[in-house]
Design a protein around this motif. Structure first.
Motif, PDB file in Angstrom:
ATOM      1  N   THR A  21     -12.011  -2.399 -11.168  1.00 56.28           N
ATOM      2  CA  THR A  21     -12.737  -2.692  -9.928  1.00 56.28           C
ATOM      3  C   THR A  21     -14.142  -3.190 -10.251  1.00 56.28           C
ATOM      4  O   THR A  21     -14.606  -4.187  -9.696  1.00 56.28           O
ATOM      5  CB  THR A  21     -12.783  -1.448  -9.028  1.00 56.28           C
ATOM      6  N   GLN A  24     -14.084  -6.735 -11.497  1.00 49.91           N
ATOM      7  CA  GLN A  24     -13.893  -7.701 -10.404  1.00 49.91           C
ATOM      8  C   GLN A  24     -15.194  -7.923  -9.636  1.00 49.91           C
ATOM      9  O   GLN A  24     -15.509  -9.050  -9.258  1.00 49.91           O
ATOM     10  CB  GLN A  24     -12.798  -7.211  -9.445  1.00 49.91           C
ATOM     11  N   MET A  55      -7.035  -8.005   0.972  1.00 50.68           N
ATOM     12  CA  MET A  55      -6.997  -7.087  -0.166  1.00 50.68           C
ATOM     13  C   MET A  55      -7.978  -7.557  -1.230  1.00 50.68           C
ATOM     14  O   MET A  55      -8.094  -8.751  -1.487  1.00 50.68           O
ATOM     15  CB  MET A  55      -5.585  -6.997  -0.727  1.00 50.68           C
ATOM     16  N   GLY A  56      -8.675  -6.611  -1.806  1.00 45.73           N
ATOM     17  CA  GLY A  56      -9.637  -6.911  -2.854  1.00 45.73           C
ATOM     18  C   GLY A  56     -10.642  -5.802  -3.006  1.00 45.73           C
ATOM     19  O   GLY A  56     -10.519  -4.739  -2.386  1.00 45.73           O
ATOM     20  N   VAL A  57     -11.660  -6.043  -3.814  1.00 48.93           N
ATOM     21  CA  VAL A  57     -12.713  -5.046  -4.011  1.00 48.93           C
ATOM     22  C   VAL A  57     -13.715  -5.128  -2.875  1.00 48.93           C
ATOM     23  O   VAL A  57     -13.914  -6.188  -2.281  1.00 48.93           O
ATOM     24  CB  VAL A  57     -13.436  -5.223  -5.369  1.00 48.93           C
ATOM     25  N   ARG A  61     -12.703  -4.688   2.407  1.00 47.72           N
ATOM     26  CA  ARG A  61     -11.413  -5.122   1.876  1.00 47.72           C
ATOM     27  C   ARG A  61     -10.447  -3.948   1.852  1.00 47.72           C
ATOM     28  O   ARG A  61     -10.851  -2.786   1.800  1.00 47.72           O
ATOM     29  CB  ARG A  61     -11.557  -5.668   0.451  1.00 47.72           C
ATOM     30  N   ASN A  63      -8.259  -1.713  -0.178  1.00 50.42           N
ATOM     31  CA  ASN A  63      -8.113  -1.255  -1.546  1.00 50.42           C
ATOM     32  C   ASN A  63      -7.966   0.261  -1.530  1.00 50.42           C
ATOM     33  O   ASN A  63      -8.108   0.893  -0.477  1.00 50.42           O
ATOM     34  CB  ASN A  63      -9.295  -1.712  -2.424  1.00 50.42           C
ATOM     35  N   LYS A  64      -7.695   0.839  -2.664  1.00 52.07           N
ATOM     36  CA  LYS A  64      -7.452   2.285  -2.704  1.00 52.07           C
ATOM     37  C   LYS A  64      -8.674   3.093  -2.274  1.00 52.07           C
ATOM     38  O   LYS A  64      -8.522   4.203  -1.759  1.00 52.07           O
ATOM     39  CB  LYS A  64      -6.976   2.721  -4.087  1.00 52.07           C
ATOM     40  N   TYR A  65      -9.851   2.549  -2.410  1.00 57.81           N
ATOM     41  CA  TYR A  65     -11.055   3.280  -2.034  1.00 57.81           C
ATOM     42  C   TYR A  65     -11.287   3.270  -0.519  1.00 57.81           C
ATOM     43  O   TYR A  65     -11.673   4.286   0.053  1.00 57.81           O
ATOM     44  CB  TYR A  65     -12.267   2.728  -2.794  1.00 57.81           C
ATOM     45  N   THR A  66     -11.056   2.135   0.118  1.00 57.46           N
ATOM     46  CA  THR A  66     -11.221   2.101   1.580  1.00 57.46           C
ATOM     47  C   THR A  66     -10.116   2.908   2.255  1.00 57.46           C
ATOM     48  O   THR A  66     -10.364   3.587   3.265  1.00 57.46           O
ATOM     49  CB  THR A  66     -11.256   0.664   2.127  1.00 57.46           C
ATOM     50  N   ASN A  97       1.657  -4.191  -0.539  1.00 59.48           N
ATOM     51  CA  ASN A  97       1.046  -2.939  -0.988  1.00 59.48           C
ATOM     52  C   ASN A  97       1.144  -1.798   0.022  1.00 59.48           C
ATOM     53  O   ASN A  97       0.482  -0.774  -0.142  1.00 59.48           O
ATOM     54  CB  ASN A  97      -0.412  -3.149  -1.408  1.00 59.48           C
TER      55      ASN A  97
END
Length: 108
Positions: A21, A24, A55-57, A61, A63-66, A97
């Motif tokens: 991450t 990127q 999807m992205g950082v 976006r 992603n697994k963090y959001t 995803n």
């Protein structure tokens, strides 16, 4: 550029985020500041269709963090409203995803 946006970028670079991450983010910072700003200028909003976005950082976006942040917030809300056992159902569909993001949410 706004300090707020750049501070958010720096928080991700300094924070407990995986190295892929961070790489990127650095690539965007070096090659595409417009995309970097769009990825971090706000938090992804939860709408009538749920949490949807590119999807992205970044905070704007998917992603697994959001996903993790939204799930954690919902869990805290549910805990504040009810004592005892709380049950939720997680589902996914054929979108890109979707199963992965459901797995991330289940891990929270």
């Amino acid at each position: 550029m706004e300090n707020n946006f750049m501070q958010t970028v720096q928080n991700w670079l300094d924070g407990n985020f995986d190295e892929a991450t961070k790489a990127q983010i650095l690539a965007l910072k070096e090659n595409d500041m417009t995309e970097l700003e769009d990825a971090f200028y706000r938090n992804l909003e939860f709408g009538t269709g749920g949490l949807r976005g590119i999807m992205g950082v970044g905070t704007n976006r998917m992603n697994k963090y959001t996903i993790g942040k939204a799930t954690y917030g919902l869990a805290n809300y549910l805990k504040s409203r009810k004592e005892g056992e709380i049950k939720v159902a997680l589902a996914y569909d054929s979108r890109n995803n979707s199963a992965y993001f459901a797995s991330v949410a289940a891990g929270i």
